[in-house]
Motif scaffolding. Sequence first.
Motif, PDB file in Angstrom:
ATOM      1  N   TYR A 194       0.854  -1.183   0.000  1.00  0.00           N
ATOM      2  CA  TYR A 194       0.000   0.000   0.000  1.00  0.00           C
ATOM      3  C   TYR A 194       0.890   1.234   0.000  1.00  0.00           C
ATOM      4  O   TYR A 194       1.864   1.298   0.752  1.00  0.00           O
ATOM      5  N   ALA A 272      -8.653  -0.480   0.410  1.00  0.00           N
ATOM      6  CA  ALA A 272      -7.789   0.109   1.435  1.00  0.00           C
ATOM      7  C   ALA A 272      -6.964   1.259   0.863  1.00  0.00           C
ATOM      8  O   ALA A 272      -6.774   2.289   1.527  1.00  0.00           O
ATOM      9  N   PHE A 276      -6.205   5.128   2.143  1.00  0.00           N
ATOM     10  CA  PHE A 276      -4.858   5.644   2.367  1.00  0.00           C
ATOM     11  C   PHE A 276      -4.531   6.831   1.464  1.00  0.00           C
ATOM     12  O   PHE A 276      -3.634   7.621   1.763  1.00  0.00           O
ATOM     13  N   ALA A 331      -9.349   0.245   7.282  1.00  0.00           N
ATOM     14  CA  ALA A 331      -8.892   1.504   6.694  1.00  0.00           C
ATOM     15  C   ALA A 331     -10.078   2.377   6.291  1.00  0.00           C
ATOM     16  O   ALA A 331     -10.082   3.591   6.524  1.00  0.00           O
ATOM     17  N   SER A 332     -11.084   1.773   5.690  1.00  0.00           N
ATOM     18  CA  SER A 332     -12.274   2.528   5.292  1.00  0.00           C
ATOM     19  C   SER A 332     -13.002   3.075   6.516  1.00  0.00           C
ATOM     20  O   SER A 332     -13.408   4.249   6.537  1.00  0.00           O
ATOM     21  N   ALA A 356      -6.983   6.360   8.671  1.00  0.00           N
ATOM     22  CA  ALA A 356      -7.098   5.081   7.966  1.00  0.00           C
ATOM     23  C   ALA A 356      -6.074   4.085   8.485  1.00  0.00           C
ATOM     24  O   ALA A 356      -6.372   2.895   8.647  1.00  0.00           O
ATOM     25  N   PHE A 357      -4.852   4.551   8.749  1.00  0.00           N
ATOM     26  CA  PHE A 357      -3.791   3.674   9.251  1.00  0.00           C
ATOM     27  C   PHE A 357      -4.196   3.064  10.593  1.00  0.00           C
ATOM     28  O   PHE A 357      -4.107   1.844  10.800  1.00  0.00           O
ATOM     29  N   ALA A 360      -7.050   0.572  10.216  1.00  0.00           N
ATOM     30  CA  ALA A 360      -6.610  -0.698   9.639  1.00  0.00           C
ATOM     31  C   ALA A 360      -5.984  -1.589  10.703  1.00  0.00           C
ATOM     32  O   ALA A 360      -6.255  -2.795  10.776  1.00  0.00           O
ATOM     33  N   VAL A 378       0.487  -4.125   9.123  1.00  0.00           N
ATOM     34  CA  VAL A 378       0.185  -2.827   8.509  1.00  0.00           C
ATOM     35  C   VAL A 378       1.462  -2.009   8.335  1.00  0.00           C
ATOM     36  O   VAL A 378       1.647  -1.335   7.316  1.00  0.00           O
ATOM     37  N   THR A 382       2.848  -1.138   4.499  1.00  0.00           N
ATOM     38  CA  THR A 382       2.921   0.266   4.056  1.00  0.00           C
ATOM     39  C   THR A 382       4.329   0.851   4.095  1.00  0.00           C
ATOM     40  O   THR A 382       4.565   1.906   3.501  1.00  0.00           O
TER      41      THR A 382
END
Length: 415
Positions: A194, A272, A276, A331-332, A356-357, A360, A378, A382
Amino acid sequence: MTAITAGLVGAGCSHLLHLIEGLVFGDASGTLLHAISSVPWWHRVCALGGAGLIGGISWYLYARAGGKPVSLPKAVNGQKMPILLTFWHSINQIVIVGMGASIGREVAPREISASLGGKIADFLYLPPEQRRIIVGCAAGAGLAAVYSLPLSGAVFALEILLIEVTASAVWPALIISGGAVLVAHGWVRSDPFYTLPEAGQLLPTASLTLWAVIIGPLLGIIGVLFKSAVSACSAARPTGWRLLAWMIPIFTLIGVITVWVPSIAGNGQSTAQLAFDGAVLGQGGRAAAGIGVALLASLAIDGFTKLIGTLATIRSGAWGGTLTPGLALGASSGAILGILWSYIYPGDTTAIVCFAFIGAVVVLGTSMSAPLTALCLVIEFTHRGATLLVPTVVALGLGVGAARMWNKWRAKQAQ
């Protein structure tokens, strides 16, 4: 031996997935969302309907051949995983995901790696306790190899499968997981799964920290509800000829939905990524409000359809992972709740990506019942997150605590 095997399995699963995507959609150079969006609407519907047909027939024959999936916890505790049937079950998952099925792909490499790890342990006549460690670490390494997550694979094995952090378990977990990623990807970390802004833009604020304290428990309960919904859909999977009666129409319906919401297809990466990709909120003025409403609608549509698509896919009889769908839901949810928070806390300049982070991590942690694994996942997905550790860890702790209280309350209600 186990590290090399898991690395080859992870690389093989990834190549097979991209091969199928290329054959079905004609383009495997980018994301599945890009490939699906580049073909006509009827192509999407046919691809998903074909995935339902192939998956339904294959799992029907699999069951007729005596196949019954062995869960990883049972495999770790000594139950044998038949090699051929495990390969059949796992490759079927990769095939339908490559054709656009709305489910994760991480279970397949874990299952294959665990079955081969068990065979290696049996070949070397390892005692039961050492065999247990090898099988658990092999499953974690399969996850690590397919996504290039050396630390997450080790923590997954220790926290979820072996449920121990001892010297005799930690060093094999690290070597096998790191070695598998080395075999699959080399010593240079691949691009993040991501894409997030530079670390300098991911800065905690008083507003974000207060939001994490207030919203952390709610995110934890969202994760528990998602886990319960997945369990209910899994328990209701059809068998026999009913597999075809369920999978073909449901997969076809999901294909129809891709005409308007193409992100419903695949494992949830695009859903996701939308969260982000949120821009920095302005100073609470009209422009920020306009951006918030537009993003709120887009995130709500993408997140809800992905959730329904994943649950419907499992309910239809398909097998697959819920790791990336759970991360997408988190995240959403975090981004949506962050946008709403910006109206309560005017003048906030926190980037939506920060909400969002945290979302998640918390939702994934409670849906997996593995908070440390979720945090590592996560961060490694990322290549970001060190600057957000304080609000993230606080929200994660509160989320896990709320999830435990929720489960106790539900258990008392059921008595």
